[in-house]
Scaffold this motif. Sequence first.
Motif, PDB file in Angstrom:
ATOM      1  N   GLU A 101     -35.798   9.296 -19.420  1.00  0.00           N
ATOM      2  CA  GLU A 101     -36.151   8.883 -20.789  1.00  0.00           C
ATOM      3  C   GLU A 101     -34.957   9.118 -21.711  1.00  0.00           C
ATOM      4  OE1 GLU A 101     -38.858   7.497 -21.967  1.00  0.00           O
ATOM      5  OE2 GLU A 101     -40.579   8.063 -20.708  1.00  0.00           O
ATOM      6  N   PHE A 102     -34.335  10.297 -21.568  1.00  0.00           N
ATOM      7  CA  PHE A 102     -33.205  10.647 -22.425  1.00  0.00           C
ATOM      8  C   PHE A 102     -32.055   9.650 -22.223  1.00  0.00           C
ATOM      9  CE2 PHE A 102     -29.357  12.699 -23.727  1.00  0.00           C
ATOM     10  CZ  PHE A 102     -29.710  13.447 -24.836  1.00  0.00           C
ATOM     11  N   ALA A 103     -31.747   9.349 -20.963  1.00  0.00           N
ATOM     12  CA  ALA A 103     -30.631   8.440 -20.667  1.00  0.00           C
ATOM     13  C   ALA A 103     -30.903   7.034 -21.204  1.00  0.00           C
ATOM     14  CB  ALA A 103     -30.372   8.400 -19.163  1.00  0.00           C
ATOM     15  N   PHE A 104     -32.135   6.551 -21.033  1.00  0.00           N
ATOM     16  CA  PHE A 104     -32.462   5.206 -21.538  1.00  0.00           C
ATOM     17  C   PHE A 104     -32.418   5.174 -23.072  1.00  0.00           C
ATOM     18  CE2 PHE A 104     -34.814   4.556 -17.346  1.00  0.00           C
ATOM     19  CZ  PHE A 104     -33.863   3.667 -16.856  1.00  0.00           C
ATOM     20  N   ASP A 105     -32.938   6.228 -23.716  1.00  0.00           N
ATOM     21  CA  ASP A 105     -32.875   6.304 -25.185  1.00  0.00           C
ATOM     22  C   ASP A 105     -31.426   6.306 -25.661  1.00  0.00           C
ATOM     23  OD1 ASP A 105     -35.600   6.413 -25.464  1.00  0.00           O
ATOM     24  OD2 ASP A 105     -35.707   8.591 -25.766  1.00  0.00           O
ATOM     25  N   TYR A 106     -30.622   7.125 -25.003  1.00  0.00           N
ATOM     26  CA  TYR A 106     -29.224   7.282 -25.393  1.00  0.00           C
ATOM     27  C   TYR A 106     -28.486   5.947 -25.252  1.00  0.00           C
ATOM     28  CZ  TYR A 106     -24.831   9.778 -26.030  1.00  0.00           C
ATOM     29  OH  TYR A 106     -23.638  10.217 -26.517  1.00  0.00           O
ATOM     30  N   ALA A 107     -28.759   5.252 -24.136  1.00  0.00           N
ATOM     31  CA  ALA A 107     -28.107   3.961 -23.899  1.00  0.00           C
ATOM     32  C   ALA A 107     -28.566   2.924 -24.919  1.00  0.00           C
ATOM     33  CB  ALA A 107     -28.409   3.483 -22.484  1.00  0.00           C
ATOM     34  N   GLU A 108     -29.828   2.990 -25.282  1.00  0.00           N
ATOM     35  CA  GLU A 108     -30.363   2.044 -26.263  1.00  0.00           C
ATOM     36  C   GLU A 108     -29.639   2.211 -27.599  1.00  0.00           C
ATOM     37  OE1 GLU A 108     -34.663   1.412 -25.589  1.00  0.00           O
ATOM     38  OE2 GLU A 108     -34.782   1.872 -27.734  1.00  0.00           O
ATOM     39  N   GLU A 109     -29.426   3.478 -27.999  1.00  0.00           N
ATOM     40  CA  GLU A 109     -28.726   3.749 -29.254  1.00  0.00           C
ATOM     41  C   GLU A 109     -27.289   3.233 -29.219  1.00  0.00           C
ATOM     42  OE1 GLU A 109     -28.868   7.882 -30.547  1.00  0.00           O
ATOM     43  OE2 GLU A 109     -31.054   7.764 -30.311  1.00  0.00           O
ATOM     44  N   ARG A 110     -26.656   3.380 -28.088  1.00  0.00           N
ATOM     45  CA  ARG A 110     -25.266   2.923 -27.962  1.00  0.00           C
ATOM     46  C   ARG A 110     -25.160   1.448 -27.654  1.00  0.00           C
ATOM     47  NH1 ARG A 110     -20.749   6.151 -25.875  1.00  0.00           N
ATOM     48  NH2 ARG A 110     -20.456   4.577 -24.282  1.00  0.00           N
ATOM     49  N   GLY A 111     -26.290   0.825 -27.329  1.00  0.00           N
ATOM     50  CA  GLY A 111     -26.259  -0.572 -26.919  1.00  0.00           C
ATOM     51  C   GLY A 111     -25.535  -0.742 -25.604  1.00  0.00           C
ATOM     52  N   SER A 112     -25.801   0.178 -24.669  1.00  0.00           N
ATOM     53  CA  SER A 112     -25.047   0.115 -23.407  1.00  0.00           C
ATOM     54  C   SER A 112     -25.971   0.196 -22.201  1.00  0.00           C
ATOM     55  CB  SER A 112     -24.009   1.236 -23.380  1.00  0.00           C
ATOM     56  OG  SER A 112     -24.609   2.461 -23.665  1.00  0.00           O
ATOM     57  N   ASP A 113     -25.381   0.032 -21.021  1.00  0.00           N
ATOM     58  CA  ASP A 113     -26.155  -0.043 -19.783  1.00  0.00           C
ATOM     59  C   ASP A 113     -26.224   1.304 -19.071  1.00  0.00           C
ATOM     60  OD1 ASP A 113     -26.378  -2.789 -20.155  1.00  0.00           O
ATOM     61  OD2 ASP A 113     -24.424  -3.128 -19.207  1.00  0.00           O
ATOM     62  N   VAL A 114     -27.270   1.473 -18.275  1.00  0.00           N
ATOM     63  CA  VAL A 114     -27.457   2.713 -17.527  1.00  0.00           C
ATOM     64  C   VAL A 114     -27.185   2.487 -16.040  1.00  0.00           C
ATOM     65  CG1 VAL A 114     -29.141   4.469 -16.814  1.00  0.00           C
ATOM     66  CG2 VAL A 114     -29.168   3.600 -19.168  1.00  0.00           C
ATOM     67  N   THR A 115     -26.437   3.429 -15.460  1.00  0.00           N
ATOM     68  CA  THR A 115     -26.297   3.493 -14.008  1.00  0.00           C
ATOM     69  C   THR A 115     -26.920   4.816 -13.552  1.00  0.00           C
ATOM     70  OG1 THR A 115     -24.216   2.291 -14.121  1.00  0.00           O
ATOM     71  CG2 THR A 115     -24.676   3.470 -12.074  1.00  0.00           C
ATOM     72  N   VAL A 116     -27.769   4.754 -12.559  1.00  0.00           N
ATOM     73  CA  VAL A 116     -28.433   5.957 -12.065  1.00  0.00           C
ATOM     74  C   VAL A 116     -27.759   6.393 -10.763  1.00  0.00           C
ATOM     75  CG1 VAL A 116     -30.618   6.914 -11.234  1.00  0.00           C
ATOM     76  CG2 VAL A 116     -30.613   5.256 -13.127  1.00  0.00           C
ATOM     77  N   ALA A 117     -27.143   7.583 -10.796  1.00  0.00           N
ATOM     78  CA  ALA A 117     -26.464   8.094  -9.608  1.00  0.00           C
ATOM     79  C   ALA A 117     -27.438   8.901  -8.755  1.00  0.00           C
ATOM     80  CB  ALA A 117     -25.291   8.983 -10.026  1.00  0.00           C
ATOM     81  N   HIS A 118     -27.348   8.745  -7.442  1.00  0.00           N
ATOM     82  CA  HIS A 118     -28.253   9.487  -6.552  1.00  0.00           C
ATOM     83  C   HIS A 118     -27.684   9.509  -5.145  1.00  0.00           C
ATOM     84  CE1 HIS A 118     -29.771   6.012  -4.216  1.00  0.00           C
ATOM     85  NE2 HIS A 118     -29.318   5.358  -5.261  1.00  0.00           N
ATOM     86  N   LYS A 119     -28.354  10.224  -4.260  1.00  0.00           N
ATOM     87  CA  LYS A 119     -27.977  10.229  -2.846  1.00  0.00           C
ATOM     88  C   LYS A 119     -29.274  10.315  -2.049  1.00  0.00           C
ATOM     89  CE  LYS A 119     -24.645  10.907   0.381  1.00  0.00           C
ATOM     90  NZ  LYS A 119     -23.610   9.917   0.724  1.00  0.00           N
ATOM     91  N   SER A 120     -30.166   9.363  -2.334  1.00  0.00           N
ATOM     92  CA  SER A 120     -31.509   9.451  -1.750  1.00  0.00           C
ATOM     93  C   SER A 120     -31.535   8.993  -0.291  1.00  0.00           C
ATOM     94  CB  SER A 120     -32.504   8.628  -2.576  1.00  0.00           C
ATOM     95  OG  SER A 120     -32.203   7.268  -2.440  1.00  0.00           O
ATOM     96  N   ASN A 121     -30.419   8.415   0.173  1.00  0.00           N
ATOM     97  CA  ASN A 121     -30.374   8.055   1.596  1.00  0.00           C
ATOM     98  C   ASN A 121     -30.208   9.294   2.478  1.00  0.00           C
ATOM     99  OD1 ASN A 121     -27.814   8.412   0.539  1.00  0.00           O
ATOM    100  ND2 ASN A 121     -26.833   6.986   1.952  1.00  0.00           N
ATOM    101  N   VAL A 122     -29.686  10.398   1.890  1.00  0.00           N
ATOM    102  CA  VAL A 122     -29.533  11.647   2.642  1.00  0.00           C
ATOM    103  C   VAL A 122     -30.571  12.681   2.195  1.00  0.00           C
ATOM    104  CG1 VAL A 122     -28.004  13.593   3.115  1.00  0.00           C
ATOM    105  CG2 VAL A 122     -27.091  11.253   3.080  1.00  0.00           C
ATOM    106  N   MET A 123     -30.638  12.896   0.874  1.00  0.00           N
ATOM    107  CA  MET A 123     -31.634  13.855   0.358  1.00  0.00           C
ATOM    108  C   MET A 123     -32.898  13.070   0.054  1.00  0.00           C
ATOM    109  SD  MET A 123     -29.150  16.277  -1.910  1.00  0.00           S
ATOM    110  CE  MET A 123     -28.096  14.987  -2.560  1.00  0.00           C
ATOM    111  N   ARG A 124     -33.606  12.695   1.136  1.00  0.00           N
ATOM    112  CA  ARG A 124     -34.681  11.713   1.010  1.00  0.00           C
ATOM    113  C   ARG A 124     -35.842  12.223   0.180  1.00  0.00           C
ATOM    114  NH1 ARG A 124     -34.540   9.580   7.167  1.00  0.00           N
ATOM    115  NH2 ARG A 124     -32.495   8.603   6.999  1.00  0.00           N
ATOM    116  N   VAL A 125     -36.144  13.503   0.333  1.00  0.00           N
ATOM    117  CA  VAL A 125     -37.297  14.035  -0.396  1.00  0.00           C
ATOM    118  C   VAL A 125     -36.928  14.320  -1.854  1.00  0.00           C
ATOM    119  CG1 VAL A 125     -38.998  15.896  -0.534  1.00  0.00           C
ATOM    120  CG2 VAL A 125     -38.310  14.995   1.695  1.00  0.00           C
TER     121      VAL A 125
END
Length: 325
Positions: free
Chosen positions: A148-172
């Motif tokens: 929520e925070f990242a989307f709000d922040y991006a909305e204020e800046r008028g910019s796009d969000v990239t979500v970083a993760h490693k769910s292919n290894v840390m599956r749970v």
Amino acid sequence: MSHEIAVLPGDGIGREVTPAAVDVLDALDVEFGFADCEAGDAVAEEQGTPLPEETVETVREADATLFGAVGETAADVILPLRDVVGSYANVRPARAYPGVDALQPETDLVFVRENTEGVYSGIENEIAPGVTTLTRVVTDDASRRIAEFAFDYAEERGSDVTVAHKSNVMRVTDGQYLESVRAVGDERGEEYDEALMDALAMHLVLRPEEYDVVCCPNLAGDVLSDLAAGLVGGLGLLPSANVGDDNALFEPVHGSAPDIAGQGVANPAAAILSAAMLLEWLGEDEAGEQVRTAVEGVLSDGPRTPDLGGDASTDDVTEAVVDRL
Ligand code: ATP
Ligand code: MG
């Protein structure tokens, strides 16, 4: 209405760059009350604790805190203080400035780092001699909150969000994080990208201009934002915010820099830009923008401190910023 700010310079160059940031705030047409307090190595020697109860109370009661840097006792100070302000989001902008040598001069991105869990859960054990474990905690609540925070922040800046993760290894655990972020994204009708954090590290080095707001689990945010510091020309430039629901703490990304402490040559830009973030968090957007513009002007035209190839002092740079206000 006056804003009550706890001022916590700490150790080393924290004691040089934090007063610089206060001078800049003082020069603005905004009313502040400043409450000075102590934390860190020096006060630990005097009082036997690096984080006196009085400091905790001052930070708790202030509208926001301006923090410098702490030396050896950093973990005993900044981690509890992040708790005191209830900060769950660590915001770290990394941008290159005209006039400052940078590996990637087009860099202008912001890391939004989850600040309460992940591998920073503190649950580490030696379960048998030579055999150790770490429990990585990831919850739906914290993952939704950072999304929520990242989307709000991006909305204020008028910019796009990239979500970083490693769910292919840390599956749970990263599976949970990604599921929660996706749920928030769906509810809000957001468009965003997902990126495996290792591949993202390479893309950030090669093409940082393609990224705006990067939403990260705790450790990934720590590592990737330091990587970005390397792209834009050094630690003396990077501000940060630790943001909670109704309190926040602002600090330069750099540490106490014992190698240059006491010489009066520390670059105050990171601390002053942290003060600009504080202003914006307080709703003083115009003043925040004013400070940012003044710092940009000085970075571009000088004077500059030695870390940026100049020979100016901390005071010279601070005065130049104040003059532009
Ligand atoms: P700490 O343990 O407090 O983090 P450190 O030795 O890791 O201390 P940092 O503050 O992290 O020091 O700085 C790393 C390097 O960057 C040092 O060489 C330091 O002089 C330099 N540096 C950091 N901040 C600044 C600044 N504001 N101006 C100039 N140089 C800086
Ligand atoms: Mg350091």
